[in-house]
Design a protein around this motif. Structure first.
Motif: not given
Ligand SMILES: [Ca+2]
Length: 405
Positions: A294, A259, A278, A312, A261, A298-299, A280, A308-310
């Motif tokens: 947080d 990740w 990130g 996507s 960020e 993140e990518y 996680h 798995e992320t918002s």
């Protein structure tokens, strides 16, 4: 089966299309062009306007040189302002002359600050230098005043961003000391300067230190901590910047295996590494300093992980390079967006953030894996530049006709 897959994908695409279009409208598609087409520079990492009304732009090269760029964009020559290449600041990868900042009162006192790497022992040095009394285009090499020396256990994760806040204090990023998984647990340890963003006062002295610790630093005067720390839990902040309009401190933290960020830095904030990467969970730490804050965004390193992320719809990358919130005039459609990139994929994105969530993000130029996005820069007018490790300085331009991206 083979026919079902593309069809289901196209249904999914059509469901997401309205959102994608709305997001894309908020982030413009731009072009990149050489800003000094005839200049050859070596491994540029920082470009700073002198805050003295002279209009001069100073370019720091990783190898240990600072050049003054020509005002004539077609010119072929630079002036060498500063040169410590003989000290071998750049031996490999992440080491070198990494940061440059001018004192806010540079016009009166001629002081500027550099962050550079040294060997035997491995260490990062933050030093003050002064302009020559005889030549405003030359640094005085004998004027060095070492402010801070940070020993490093490993060769990587130096950090090295330097910038002054509107408060007049110098902010410094330093990585966790390197290797993998922060083996010495530095980023969560408040007794070391590794894995932190620091804030110091170059104009005063605290005790035997060559600088002052601002009294309103979050850990100032607290036993068992270093008073220089402004924020912690950071792996390797590779570039940070202040939004010149809001004062927000944006820091991009390079990830390890998964990740990348972007963080908005708050005083005393713990950005999680190595307990989190990130959004996680990551590894255990011997230190307990929750809450963990947080990131803004993140990518991931792979397309599969992005699910798995918002975020996507965000394209993947391998090593983030932090940029700036655009406050220039040339590209109104980019106004107020945070511009950032990825060193490995050569992608450059921008995002919009409302203080609580990302409201738009997207690529602003097409990815190019040979585009080594090493750093971004902002001039006195707020216009942005992209510095490629291959030696090019690029600027953004609005496309002449609609892009077919
Ligand atoms: Ca983090």
């Amino acid at each position: 089966m083979n026919r079902i897959l593309p069809r289901s994908l196209s249904i999914a695409a059509s469901l997401f299309l309205p959102f994608v279009l709305i997001a894309a409208e908020a982030i413009p598609t731009l072009e990149l062009r050489p800003a000094w087409p005839n200049l050859k520079v070596a491994r540029p990492l920082a470009l700073e306007p002198a805050p003295d009304g002279s209009g001069r732009l100073f370019l720091a090269e990783q190898v240990g040189r600072i050049l003054i760029l020509p005002k004539n964009r077609a010119a072929t020559n630079t002036l060498t302002f500063f040169d410590i290449t003989a000290r071998k600041t750049y031996v490999k990868d992440e080491e070198g002359l990494l940061g440059l900042a001018f004192h806010p009162k540079f016009k009166a006192n001629g002081k500027f600050y550099v962050f550079y790497s040294q060997q035997e022992p491995l260490r990062s040095v933050v030093s003050e230098f002064t302009v020559s009394k005889n030549d405003p285009n030359k640094a005085d090499p004998a004027s060095e005043r070492i402010l801070l020396t940070i020993e490093r256990p490993f060769w990587n994760h130096d950090g090295g961003a330097l910038l002054f806040g509107k408060d007049g204090y110098l902010y410094i990023s330093h990585g966790d000391g390197g290797q993998r998984d922060d083996p010495n647990d530095n980023a969560q340890n408040l007794t070391t300067l590794l894995g932190k963003i620091l804030r110091i006062d170059v104009d005063s002295r605290t005790g035997p230190l060559a600088y002052g610790i601002p009294k309103d630093n979050p850990f100032a005067g607290r036993t068992g901590t270093r008073g220089e720390i402004w924020a912690f839990g950071l792996r390797n902040v590779w570039r940070m910047s202040f939004d010149r309009e809001t004062g927000g401190l944006w820091a991009a933290d390079v990830g390890q295996d998964k990740w990348e960020e972007i963080n908005l830095i708050a005083k005393g904030g713990n950005y999680g590494w190595k307990v989190r990467e990130g959004f996680h969970p990551w590894k255990e730490s011997a230190h307990k300093h929750s809450p963990y804050l947080d990131p803004v965004l993140e990518y991931a390193h792979t397309l599969a992980l992005m699910k798995e992320t918002s975020f996507s719809e965000h394209s993947p990358g391998l090593s983030i390079t932090g940029g700036y919130v655009y406050r220039g005039k040339k590209i109104p459609a980019l106004q107020g967006a945070y511009v950032y990139g990825d060193y490995k994929s050569g992608t450059i994105w921008a995002l919009r953030y409302d203080g609580k969530k990302v409201t738009a993000n997207g690529q602003i130029v097409k990815p190019n894996p040979v585009r080594t996005v090493a750093s971004f820069a902002e001039d006195a007018d707020g216009e942005l530049y992209v510095l490629l490790l291959s030696g090019q300085i690029l600027e953004f331009a609005a496309p002449i006709k609609a892009a077919s991206n």
